[in-house]
Design an enzyme around this catalytic site. Sequence first.
Site, PDB file in Angstrom:
ATOM      1  N   HIS A 160      -0.588  -1.970  -7.407  1.00 58.74           N
ATOM      2  CA  HIS A 160      -0.221  -1.953  -5.993  1.00 58.74           C
ATOM      3  C   HIS A 160       1.308  -1.906  -5.898  1.00 58.74           C
ATOM      4  O   HIS A 160       1.958  -2.885  -5.551  1.00 58.74           O
ATOM      5  CB  HIS A 160      -0.801  -3.209  -5.337  1.00 58.74           C
ATOM      6  CG  HIS A 160      -0.641  -3.277  -3.861  1.00 58.74           C
ATOM      7  ND1 HIS A 160      -0.555  -4.467  -3.175  1.00 58.74           N
ATOM      8  CD2 HIS A 160      -0.546  -2.310  -2.920  1.00 58.74           C
ATOM      9  CE1 HIS A 160      -0.419  -4.230  -1.887  1.00 58.74           C
ATOM     10  NE2 HIS A 160      -0.407  -2.928  -1.708  1.00 58.74           N
TER      11      HIS A 160
ATOM     12  N   ASN B 112      19.722  -3.593   0.509  1.00 54.87           N
ATOM     13  CA  ASN B 112      18.953  -3.857  -0.716  1.00 54.87           C
ATOM     14  C   ASN B 112      19.352  -2.904  -1.836  1.00 54.87           C
ATOM     15  O   ASN B 112      19.033  -3.139  -3.010  1.00 54.87           O
ATOM     16  CB  ASN B 112      17.454  -3.748  -0.433  1.00 54.87           C
ATOM     17  CG  ASN B 112      16.971  -4.835   0.504  1.00 54.87           C
ATOM     18  OD1 ASN B 112      17.640  -5.868   0.662  1.00 54.87           O
ATOM     19  ND2 ASN B 112      15.844  -4.626   1.147  1.00 54.87           N
TER      20      ASN B 112
ATOM     21  N   SER C 157       1.910  -7.586   1.461  1.00 57.14           N
ATOM     22  CA  SER C 157       2.118  -7.010   2.793  1.00 57.14           C
ATOM     23  C   SER C 157       3.202  -7.781   3.538  1.00 57.14           C
ATOM     24  O   SER C 157       3.425  -8.969   3.293  1.00 57.14           O
ATOM     25  CB  SER C 157       0.817  -7.039   3.592  1.00 57.14           C
ATOM     26  OG  SER C 157       0.385  -8.368   3.760  1.00 57.14           O
TER      27      SER C 157
ATOM     28  N   ASN D 286       9.808   0.199   3.632  1.00 56.69           N
ATOM     29  CA  ASN D 286      11.265   0.296   3.840  1.00 56.69           C
ATOM     30  C   ASN D 286      11.997   0.506   2.513  1.00 56.69           C
ATOM     31  O   ASN D 286      12.936   1.305   2.424  1.00 56.69           O
ATOM     32  CB  ASN D 286      11.797  -0.985   4.504  1.00 56.69           C
ATOM     33  CG  ASN D 286      11.368  -1.119   5.948  1.00 56.69           C
ATOM     34  OD1 ASN D 286      10.769  -0.205   6.506  1.00 56.69           O
ATOM     35  ND2 ASN D 286      11.655  -2.250   6.550  1.00 56.69           N
TER      36      ASN D 286
ATOM     37  N   ARG E  61      -8.205  -4.920   7.116  1.00 55.90           N
ATOM     38  CA  ARG E  61      -9.044  -5.120   5.933  1.00 55.90           C
ATOM     39  C   ARG E  61      -9.717  -6.482   6.038  1.00 55.90           C
ATOM     40  O   ARG E  61      -9.130  -7.432   6.532  1.00 55.90           O
ATOM     41  CB  ARG E  61      -8.196  -5.078   4.656  1.00 55.90           C
ATOM     42  CG  ARG E  61      -7.865  -3.712   4.148  1.00 55.90           C
ATOM     43  CD  ARG E  61      -7.151  -3.794   2.804  1.00 55.90           C
ATOM     44  NE  ARG E  61      -5.908  -4.534   2.855  1.00 55.90           N
ATOM     45  CZ  ARG E  61      -5.747  -5.780   2.435  1.00 55.90           C
ATOM     46  NH1 ARG E  61      -6.753  -6.454   1.921  1.00 55.90           N
ATOM     47  NH2 ARG E  61      -4.572  -6.371   2.511  1.00 55.90           N
TER      48      ARG E  61
ATOM     49  N   LYS F 299      -7.522   1.567  -1.243  1.00 52.64           N
ATOM     50  CA  LYS F 299      -7.592   0.295  -1.968  1.00 52.64           C
ATOM     51  C   LYS F 299      -8.859   0.233  -2.833  1.00 52.64           C
ATOM     52  O   LYS F 299      -8.846  -0.335  -3.921  1.00 52.64           O
ATOM     53  CB  LYS F 299      -7.585  -0.878  -0.990  1.00 52.64           C
ATOM     54  CG  LYS F 299      -6.425  -0.890  -0.013  1.00 52.64           C
ATOM     55  CD  LYS F 299      -5.063  -0.947  -0.683  1.00 52.64           C
ATOM     56  CE  LYS F 299      -3.976  -1.261   0.335  1.00 52.64           C
ATOM     57  NZ  LYS F 299      -2.632  -1.174  -0.195  1.00 52.64           N
TER      58      LYS F 299
ATOM     59  N   CYS G 191       6.424  -7.426   3.380  1.00 48.24           N
ATOM     60  CA  CYS G 191       7.614  -7.760   2.579  1.00 48.24           C
ATOM     61  C   CYS G 191       8.557  -6.563   2.415  1.00 48.24           C
ATOM     62  O   CYS G 191       9.364  -6.530   1.492  1.00 48.24           O
ATOM     63  CB  CYS G 191       7.191  -8.285   1.210  1.00 48.24           C
ATOM     64  SG  CYS G 191       6.388  -9.896   1.272  1.00 48.24           S
ATOM     65  N   GLY G 192       8.432  -5.574   3.279  1.00 44.11           N
ATOM     66  CA  GLY G 192       9.393  -4.475   3.285  1.00 44.11           C
ATOM     67  C   GLY G 192       9.136  -3.390   2.261  1.00 44.11           C
ATOM     68  O   GLY G 192      10.065  -2.717   1.812  1.00 44.11           O
ATOM     69  N   LYS G 193       7.856  -3.177   1.910  1.00 38.58           N
ATOM     70  CA  LYS G 193       7.533  -2.226   0.854  1.00 38.58           C
ATOM     71  C   LYS G 193       7.879  -0.782   1.234  1.00 38.58           C
ATOM     72  O   LYS G 193       8.573  -0.075   0.493  1.00 38.58           O
ATOM     73  CB  LYS G 193       6.026  -2.345   0.572  1.00 38.58           C
ATOM     74  CG  LYS G 193       5.585  -1.757  -0.731  1.00 38.58           C
ATOM     75  CD  LYS G 193       4.126  -2.129  -0.966  1.00 38.58           C
ATOM     76  CE  LYS G 193       3.645  -1.534  -2.254  1.00 38.58           C
ATOM     77  NZ  LYS G 193       2.199  -1.622  -2.368  1.00 38.58           N
TER      78      LYS G 193
ATOM     79  N   TYR H 261     -12.329   0.810  10.273  1.00 29.64           N
ATOM     80  CA  TYR H 261     -10.893   0.642  10.048  1.00 29.64           C
ATOM     81  C   TYR H 261     -10.475   1.213   8.691  1.00 29.64           C
ATOM     82  O   TYR H 261     -11.150   1.004   7.674  1.00 29.64           O
ATOM     83  CB  TYR H 261     -10.501  -0.842  10.129  1.00 29.64           C
ATOM     84  CG  TYR H 261      -9.101  -1.070   9.625  1.00 29.64           C
ATOM     85  CD1 TYR H 261      -8.011  -0.712  10.412  1.00 29.64           C
ATOM     86  CD2 TYR H 261      -8.862  -1.550   8.352  1.00 29.64           C
ATOM     87  CE1 TYR H 261      -6.717  -0.858   9.932  1.00 29.64           C
ATOM     88  CE2 TYR H 261      -7.572  -1.705   7.866  1.00 29.64           C
ATOM     89  CZ  TYR H 261      -6.505  -1.351   8.663  1.00 29.64           C
ATOM     90  OH  TYR H 261      -5.235  -1.477   8.172  1.00 29.64           O
ATOM     91  N   GLY H 262      -9.317   1.856   8.654  1.00 26.89           N
ATOM     92  CA  GLY H 262      -8.835   2.604   7.498  1.00 26.89           C
ATOM     93  C   GLY H 262      -9.006   1.956   6.137  1.00 26.89           C
ATOM     94  O   GLY H 262      -9.629   2.520   5.243  1.00 26.89           O
TER      95      GLY H 262
ATOM     96  N   ASP I 115       2.859   2.908  -2.063  1.00 24.10           N
ATOM     97  CA  ASP I 115       1.816   1.884  -2.087  1.00 24.10           C
ATOM     98  C   ASP I 115       1.129   1.705  -3.436  1.00 24.10           C
ATOM     99  O   ASP I 115       0.803   0.587  -3.807  1.00 24.10           O
ATOM    100  CB  ASP I 115       0.756   2.222  -1.027  1.00 24.10           C
ATOM    101  CG  ASP I 115      -0.188   1.067  -0.755  1.00 24.10           C
ATOM    102  OD1 ASP I 115       0.278  -0.083  -0.683  1.00 24.10           O
ATOM    103  OD2 ASP I 115      -1.402   1.311  -0.609  1.00 24.10           O
TER     104      ASP I 115
ATOM    105  N   ARG J  27      -1.496   1.284  12.706  1.00 28.67           N
ATOM    106  CA  ARG J  27      -1.145   2.097  11.528  1.00 28.67           C
ATOM    107  C   ARG J  27      -0.766   3.530  11.884  1.00 28.67           C
ATOM    108  O   ARG J  27      -1.151   4.055  12.919  1.00 28.67           O
ATOM    109  CB  ARG J  27      -2.364   2.154  10.591  1.00 28.67           C
ATOM    110  CG  ARG J  27      -2.770   0.808  10.002  1.00 28.67           C
ATOM    111  CD  ARG J  27      -1.922   0.450   8.825  1.00 28.67           C
ATOM    112  NE  ARG J  27      -2.139  -0.910   8.358  1.00 28.67           N
ATOM    113  CZ  ARG J  27      -1.839  -1.321   7.131  1.00 28.67           C
ATOM    114  NH1 ARG J  27      -1.316  -0.470   6.261  1.00 28.67           N
ATOM    115  NH2 ARG J  27      -2.020  -2.576   6.772  1.00 28.67           N
TER     116      ARG J  27
ATOM    117  N   ASN K  60      -1.364  -4.928  13.370  1.00 27.30           N
ATOM    118  CA  ASN K  60      -1.727  -4.164  12.166  1.00 27.30           C
ATOM    119  C   ASN K  60      -2.013  -2.701  12.499  1.00 27.30           C
ATOM    120  O   ASN K  60      -2.720  -2.017  11.767  1.00 27.30           O
ATOM    121  CB  ASN K  60      -2.961  -4.793  11.490  1.00 27.30           C
ATOM    122  CG  ASN K  60      -3.162  -4.274  10.078  1.00 27.30           C
ATOM    123  OD1 ASN K  60      -2.210  -4.096   9.323  1.00 27.30           O
ATOM    124  ND2 ASN K  60      -4.413  -4.007   9.709  1.00 27.30           N
TER     125      ASN K  60
END
Length: 601
Positions: free
Chosen positions: A245, A512, A267, A273, A86, A225, A269-271, A216-217, A294, A385, A383
Site C-alpha cells: 500500500h 516536505n 489514510s 499530496n 470501505r 484493495k 496522512c497526505g499520501k 461504494y468504490g 496508492d 471521491r 469520504n
Amino acid sequence: MNNPASAILPPAGLGDRKPANQAVLDWVHEVELLTQPENIFWCDGSAAENEFLISESLKQNVLFKLNETKLPYSYLHRSNPNDVARVEQFTFICTPTKEEAGPTNNWSEPSATYSKLQGLLKGAMRGRTMFVIPYIMGPPDSPLTKVGFEITDSKYVVLSMRVMTRMGEIAVKRLGNDPKAEWNRGVHSLLDVNPERRLICHFPQDNTIISVGSGYGGNVLLSKKCLALRIGSYLARSQGWLAEHMLILGVESPEGKKHYVAAAFPSACGKTNFAMLIPPKHFAGWKVTTVGDDIAWMQIRDGRLWAVNPENGYFGVVPGTSYKSNPNAMKSIQHNTIYTNVALTDDGDALWEGKDGPPPSHAIDWRGNQWTPASKEKAAHPNSRFATPMRNNPVLDAHVEDGGGVPISAIIFGGRRSDTMPLVFQARDWEHGTYVGATMGSEMTAAAVGGMGQVRRDPMAMLPFCGYNMGQYFQHWLEIGPRLTNPPLIFHVNWFRKGADGKFLWPGFGENMRVLKWAIDRCEGHGGAAETEVGFIPRPEDFDLAELDVTPTAMRELFTIKPDEWKKELEAQSEFFKTLGKDMPLALLTQHERVKARFGA
C-alpha cells in the site's frame, strides 16, 4: 429514482465480445445460472461502449452530468447514504484455517462462506444486466501483471473500472486461451444495498473475491484493495515479491540525477499530496513525478527492488483537495472524472469542503438535499471521491508503463502523530526498517471507525489490506532483505507533530521536499546525520532550512526524541506484537528490545 441496477439493452455490436478462454466462459455461465440476469454484457473497454453506458447511466440517474465547460466529460454519482466507505467489519479473509488469516483479519470458513454468498446471490440479478469486465493490473508487458475478470450488475462499477484499470481486449489477450492460466475471479452484486447483507469476501487460495450489498468504490472495484493488496499480498508471498500500500514517486535534481521512492502512509496522512508534490521555489529545477499514488508491486532484479503501479487511475479523497494543497490533483480532476458523493452547485460544478474560493450561496449536498453555508451538514461527504485516469496527471512519470518497473532508492513509512515521532529518521538497516514499518501507528481521523486521536497500529499501512497472517507478512519482509544486494534505505516521517499550543510545527505540503531531499542525500551517501536511540536524524547543518518560515525552536521540537513519550510508544508496540502471538518474528522482537535498551527501559 430509477433502479441503478436496471437492465439495459445494448445496440448491435456492443456487449457481445466473449473471450475464447473456456475457464472464463464456464465460470461466467455458473454465475449466470446462480444470479439469473436478464442479459449478459461482455465489456471490451471501447469508447463506444463507454459512451453507451454513460448515456444509460444518465437516464437511470446513476450519474448526473456536470458543467461541460468547467468539468468536461465529468459526472457525479451518489451512493446510498448507508454505503459511503470501505467496511472493514464486513471484510473477510476466507482461508482454510483461521491461523492463515491471522488475528488482524476477520476470518470466515471458506465452504460455509461460499454457501452463504450463493444464497445471497441466488436470483440477485433478475431484471438486471450482468456485466463481465476483463482487466489487467500492471503495465501490459510487466511480468508482475495480473489478469482479473469482474462480474457486476452496477454500471457505476463498469465505468469506474474503465478509469482505474486497463480494461477490455488487452486483458483477454494477456490471459490467452490456456484454461489453466492464473486469473482472478471477482463477483459483485448490489443486491438491495442493505448493510445487513453487505460482505466483501476474499478466498486467496482460490484467487477469488465476492462482494455483495455495497455500491461504494473500495468495496466493489475489486481490482483495487481486494485484488491489488489482499489477494496480491498473498500471491506476492508465494511468488517472492511485494504487494504494498505505497505511492511511488520520482525525484530528479537540476543536474538530471533521478531517484524513485516508495512511501506507505495510512489514510488522511497526505499520501496523494506527497505523490504529486510540487517543490517550493527554493528547490527551483527539482522535479517530482508520480508513478502511482496508492499501490506498489515490487520485484527483485539485479539485487534491487523494482516497482510498478498496477493501477491506471486515481481514486482519491476529494475534501481538502485544492490548488493550495495539491495543484496537480486539481488539474487531474478537471476533466474525464467521476465524482462520488460531492455536492452539486447550481451551475453544475462539483463542490466540497476545502475547495478553493468562497462556497456558493446554495448547492445540492451529497445526499441530494438543499444546502447553504449555514447548513449544519457538510456539503460533500468526508469520504467523497474522485476517479480520474492517471493520464490526466500533469506530472505523470515517463516510466509509468515500463514493465520492468522503476528502481527504488528509498522506502518511507509515516503516520499522523501529534507527538513522539520526529519529522524524519532513518532506520539502521533493512531489518530495523522492517521493524519501523511493522510498528507504524497513526492517530485516527473522522474517516476511521473508533476514537478520534487514538493511535491505531497500522503496520506498513497494510492493517486493512494484508490478505494473510500479519506475523507471516512481517517474516516475508524479513526474507526479502537478504535477497537484496542494493536494498533501499528505509525512513520514517511525521508531518503532523504539534507544539504546546496544539498547532502543527511543520508546514507540510511542498515543504516536505526538504525531507525528501535529505533522504535522497542519504541514498547518495553524502547526507549527514546524528545517531539517536531510534535511528539517524538530520543535524541542523544536514537539513536545508533556507527560505523556510519555521523557527529554530520549532525545528528543535520537530527532532526531539523524548524518552518518556518513547517508553509509552514502546509499551504500545509491545502490546500490538503480543496480539500476533507465535507468528511474531523473533527478529522484530529483538529489534524492539534493542530500542528499549537504548532508552534504558
